[in-house]
Design a protein around this motif. Structure first.
Motif, PDB file in Angstrom:
ATOM      1  N   THR A 172       1.775  -4.678   5.781  1.00 39.77           N
ATOM      2  CA  THR A 172       0.823  -3.735   5.199  1.00 39.77           C
ATOM      3  C   THR A 172       1.049  -2.331   5.748  1.00 39.77           C
ATOM      4  O   THR A 172       1.768  -2.123   6.727  1.00 39.77           O
TER       5      THR A 172
ATOM      6  N   TYR B 264      -4.844 -14.364   6.268  1.00 42.50           N
ATOM      7  CA  TYR B 264      -3.884 -14.454   5.161  1.00 42.50           C
ATOM      8  C   TYR B 264      -2.581 -15.154   5.540  1.00 42.50           C
ATOM      9  O   TYR B 264      -1.924 -15.742   4.674  1.00 42.50           O
TER      10      TYR B 264
ATOM     11  N   GLN C 164      -7.650  -5.036   3.550  1.00 45.57           N
ATOM     12  CA  GLN C 164      -7.721  -6.343   2.892  1.00 45.57           C
ATOM     13  C   GLN C 164      -6.938  -6.354   1.588  1.00 45.57           C
ATOM     14  O   GLN C 164      -6.226  -7.323   1.291  1.00 45.57           O
ATOM     15  N   ALA C 165      -7.042  -5.294   0.808  1.00 47.04           N
ATOM     16  CA  ALA C 165      -6.317  -5.246  -0.462  1.00 47.04           C
ATOM     17  C   ALA C 165      -4.811  -5.296  -0.240  1.00 47.04           C
ATOM     18  O   ALA C 165      -4.067  -5.888  -1.037  1.00 47.04           O
ATOM     19  N   GLU C 166      -4.348  -4.680   0.851  1.00 40.15           N
ATOM     20  CA  GLU C 166      -2.920  -4.718   1.160  1.00 40.15           C
ATOM     21  C   GLU C 166      -2.490  -6.120   1.571  1.00 40.15           C
ATOM     22  O   GLU C 166      -1.409  -6.583   1.169  1.00 40.15           O
TER      23      GLU C 166
ATOM     24  N   GLN D 197      -3.925  -8.841   0.565  1.00 37.43           N
ATOM     25  CA  GLN D 197      -3.962  -9.636  -0.659  1.00 37.43           C
ATOM     26  C   GLN D 197      -2.673  -9.449  -1.458  1.00 37.43           C
ATOM     27  O   GLN D 197      -2.100 -10.417  -1.963  1.00 37.43           O
ATOM     28  N   ALA D 198      -2.196  -8.208  -1.550  1.00 37.28           N
ATOM     29  CA  ALA D 198      -0.942  -7.941  -2.259  1.00 37.28           C
ATOM     30  C   ALA D 198       0.241  -8.590  -1.545  1.00 37.28           C
ATOM     31  O   ALA D 198       1.130  -9.161  -2.195  1.00 37.28           O
TER      32      ALA D 198
ATOM     33  N   GLY E 271       0.840  -1.195   0.000  1.00 37.32           N
ATOM     34  CA  GLY E 271       0.000   0.000   0.000  1.00 37.32           C
ATOM     35  C   GLY E 271       0.869   1.236   0.000  1.00 37.32           C
ATOM     36  O   GLY E 271       0.430   2.315  -0.402  1.00 37.32           O
TER      37      GLY E 271
ATOM     38  N   ARG F 137      -7.760 -10.306  10.366  1.00 33.11           N
ATOM     39  CA  ARG F 137      -7.397 -10.191   8.954  1.00 33.11           C
ATOM     40  C   ARG F 137      -5.996 -10.746   8.703  1.00 33.11           C
ATOM     41  O   ARG F 137      -5.774 -11.481   7.727  1.00 33.11           O
TER      42      ARG F 137
END
Length: 260
Positions: free
Chosen positions: A41, A91, A46-48, A50-51, A12, A87
């Motif tokens: 992160t 992951y 969540q997008a971070e 996922q990356a 991010g 979270r």
């Protein structure tokens, strides 16, 4: 035994070129392990995650991870208070209580981050006597001659000239426990600058080793990570920094290792 010690990627807000080059370095150099000491992160989104998960999955070496303070939902106080690691664990799984065992290496992973604390700056670290004792006991079960490593996000002792502090609740007490307990290395991140310092007490051969950052949040040192090589009589730690086109050695430390 050779492994990469990576920290504070802050997906991010990552240094995109340096992160890609780190993956290429791992593919080319084939370390036995990649150890990431937290802050995967920037804001715990969540997008971070996922990356971060996609990048970890793309690496050509085994990977172990511990969380950092940025790996909680950064702006969601309710989630930080009641489910700070939901979270992260989705992951990367929970931090295990047993040590990870590799050939010649044992690693005890410790979570020193907290969702909230009874102090204004919740980003600072904390480690309990229970956590420190459990790590020492887990590492004591390692085979004779194995390098015994504790991995957490926050430095338990302060880096000399650090750009920021860890101010870890229980940090000095835990450092003393690790020194007495025969831990060889305590690997951390958080301050975004590489360093190596001996813990006081014990036999003087328990070392604090901090890694830099692979984010754009540099604090006086270019983006980078550590390469750690262990031999029977010593450990070599090389801080690699990003020039804009490649990683180059910035500083190298040769550390005495206890024998027997």
């Amino acid at each position: 035994m050779r492994f990469a010690h990576v920290s504070d990627i802050h997906f991010g807000g990552e240094n995109v070129a340096a992160v890609a080059a780190c993956r290429d370095w791992i593919a080319d150099q084939a370390p036995d392990l990649v150890l990431i000491t937290g802050d995967l992160t920037r804001e715990g989104l969540q997008a971070e995650f996922q990356a971060a998960r996609a990048w970890v999955d793309s690496l050509s070496a085994p990977v172990l991870v511990v969380p950092g303070n940025h790996d909680t939902p950064y702006f969601d106080l309710a989630k930080r208070l009641f489910a700070p690691w939901r979270r992260y664990e989705r992951y990367f799984g929970p931090v295990p209580e047993e040590a990870d065992q590799l050939d010649g290496l044992a690693i005890a992973r410790i979570n020193t981050a907290r969702g909230v604390q009874l102090r204004a700056n919740w980003s600072k670290g904390a480690i309990s006597a229970r956590q420190a004792g459990a790590a020492v006991r887990a590492l004591a079960a390692a085979p004779e001659g194995a390098l015994r490593v504790a991995a957490c996000h926050h430095p338990l002792i302060e880096m000399v000239g650090a750009p920021m502090s860890g101010k870890v609740h229980g940090g000095r007490a835990a450092a003393a426990v690790f020194a007495r307990g025969g831990v060889d290395l305590v690997l951390t991140g958080h301050v975004h600058a590489p360093f190596v310092l001996p813990f006081s007490g014990g036999d003087g051969r328990t070392w604090a080793v901090g890694a830099g950052t692979l984010s754009v949040r540099e604090r006086g040192v270019p983006a980078g990570f550590n390469c750690i090589e262990a031999e029977a009589d010593g450990v070599t730690c090389t801080a690699l920094t990003w020039t804009g086109s490649r990683f180059e050695p910035w500083r190298t430390w040769r550390l005495d290792r206890r024998v027997g």
